[in-house]
Enzyme design. Sequence first.
Site, PDB file in Angstrom:
ATOM      1  N   LYS A   1       3.575   9.720  -7.327  1.00  0.00           N
ATOM      2  CA  LYS A   1       4.781   9.213  -8.006  1.00  0.00           C
ATOM      3  C   LYS A   1       5.627  10.364  -8.538  1.00  0.00           C
ATOM      4  O   LYS A   1       6.851  10.251  -8.603  1.00  0.00           O
ATOM      5  CB  LYS A   1       4.404   8.248  -9.142  1.00  0.00           C
ATOM      6  CG  LYS A   1       3.710   6.998  -8.637  1.00  0.00           C
ATOM      7  CD  LYS A   1       4.564   5.744  -8.707  1.00  0.00           C
ATOM      8  CE  LYS A   1       4.044   4.739  -7.691  1.00  0.00           C
ATOM      9  NZ  LYS A   1       4.261   3.364  -7.998  1.00  0.00           N
TER      10      LYS A   1
ATOM     11  N   LYS B   1       0.169   4.571   3.116  1.00  0.00           N
ATOM     12  CA  LYS B   1      -0.084   3.159   2.780  1.00  0.00           C
ATOM     13  C   LYS B   1       1.230   2.363   2.730  1.00  0.00           C
ATOM     14  O   LYS B   1       2.286   2.914   2.417  1.00  0.00           O
ATOM     15  CB  LYS B   1      -0.873   3.028   1.462  1.00  0.00           C
ATOM     16  CG  LYS B   1      -0.044   3.013   0.211  1.00  0.00           C
ATOM     17  CD  LYS B   1      -0.782   2.389  -0.976  1.00  0.00           C
ATOM     18  CE  LYS B   1       0.218   2.283  -2.118  1.00  0.00           C
ATOM     19  NZ  LYS B   1      -0.031   1.286  -3.106  1.00  0.00           N
TER      20      LYS B   1
ATOM     21  N   LYS C   1       5.487  -1.362  -1.620  1.00  0.00           N
ATOM     22  CA  LYS C   1       6.665  -2.201  -1.845  1.00  0.00           C
ATOM     23  C   LYS C   1       7.860  -1.379  -2.296  1.00  0.00           C
ATOM     24  O   LYS C   1       8.981  -1.859  -2.248  1.00  0.00           O
ATOM     25  CB  LYS C   1       6.353  -3.339  -2.812  1.00  0.00           C
ATOM     26  CG  LYS C   1       5.933  -2.942  -4.209  1.00  0.00           C
ATOM     27  CD  LYS C   1       5.908  -4.174  -5.100  1.00  0.00           C
ATOM     28  CE  LYS C   1       4.547  -4.495  -5.680  1.00  0.00           C
ATOM     29  NZ  LYS C   1       4.131  -3.610  -6.769  1.00  0.00           N
TER      30      LYS C   1
END
Length: 337
Positions: free
Chosen positions: A114, A200, A203
């Site tokens: 992140k 991965k 969303k």
Amino acid sequence: MEEKKTIFSGVQPSGNITLGNYLGAIKNWIDLQENYNCIYAMMDMHAITVRQNPQELRKRTLDLLKIYIACGIDPEKSLLFIQSQVPAHAQLAWVLNCFTYMGELSRMTQFKDKCAKHADNINAGLFTYPVLMAADILLYQADLVPVGKDQMQHIEITRDIAQRFNALYSGEGKPVFTMPEGFLPKAGAKVMSLAEPTKKMSKSDENPKAYISILDDFNVIANKIKSAITDSEGVIEYRPDDDTKAGINNLLTIMSAVTGREIEKIAEEYSTKGYGDFKKDVAEAVVEEIRPIRTRYDELSGNKDYLMDICKKGAEEAGKIAGRTLSKVYKKVGFVM
Ligand code: ATP
Ligand code: LTN
């Protein structure tokens, strides 16, 4: 009679729920409702670790509740609530922050990912994210936490924090916190991106072709699967350790997770077929899995009072359970009560 074990899990309302979220987490929650005490929350406090549009966050949080119910979570059987409506989460997270080391948080893969993705907003919440997650789980004395593979590292740190706290404060008596365990689905624990199958499916990916949202139109879903990146070998074989097969491995995994059939059996059945035929069948199987969810989801739209009522009752009930653990913790650390 033996007391039922407790399950806790949740998803962040940070975007459109993907096939990865569904197969990795939510689908696995449904059957557990029969034999466990299940608690599922909408993790809006976690969602604000990256910038959210307030109107959208509010809407997405209730949409997520609709998705839970549409997928088969029964509000009569499971306790459903919004994380920010139960203050004990923030309260326990503060205490646990004081029992968590900078070093262990710095090792978290999700934090590193992140940071790379949101370099302009590396806030303290992003760093202490796993501590809030530990509070979520430990407040309810959860035994099992059904999540996708990417969250297993956070379950491990939750266990480390619980162990540390228990060792310091439990004394001879019952441990303050139940030691939780992660619980992965048989297939679909890590669904990969359709555009970059070594990453991965997420969303919050900026490329919508990388993920399937369970609210995508059915023809959009079919087209995304048809244009999924594969390889030029032209052989349908499951080779999980071979990155050049990542695309095909992923489609086989998806097919297995939605049909409940074994990957090897599916691979054998398609061994003489082409990628085009295979993709068409995967798309059909995915659409058939999602179709009833969509029907129920649409039925729930326009039923805001019903949804708000579930949240209100859920937060009250969750608050009672969480409050008991929080009081124990406050006493243990020496707060005047
Ligand atoms: P974001 O992209 O905003 O970080 P996300 O798509 O990773 O979100 P989360 O809300 O972080 O979703 O995850 C909700 C649940 O879905 C977790 O249990 C997580 O492990 C699971 N999950 C997320 N992505 C996948 C995936 N690609 N495959 C399997 N499970 C997944
Ligand atoms: N971090 C999780 C969402 C989450 C969660 C939890 C999952 C927040 N708190 C507690 C299980 C238990 C994620 O999926 N990104």
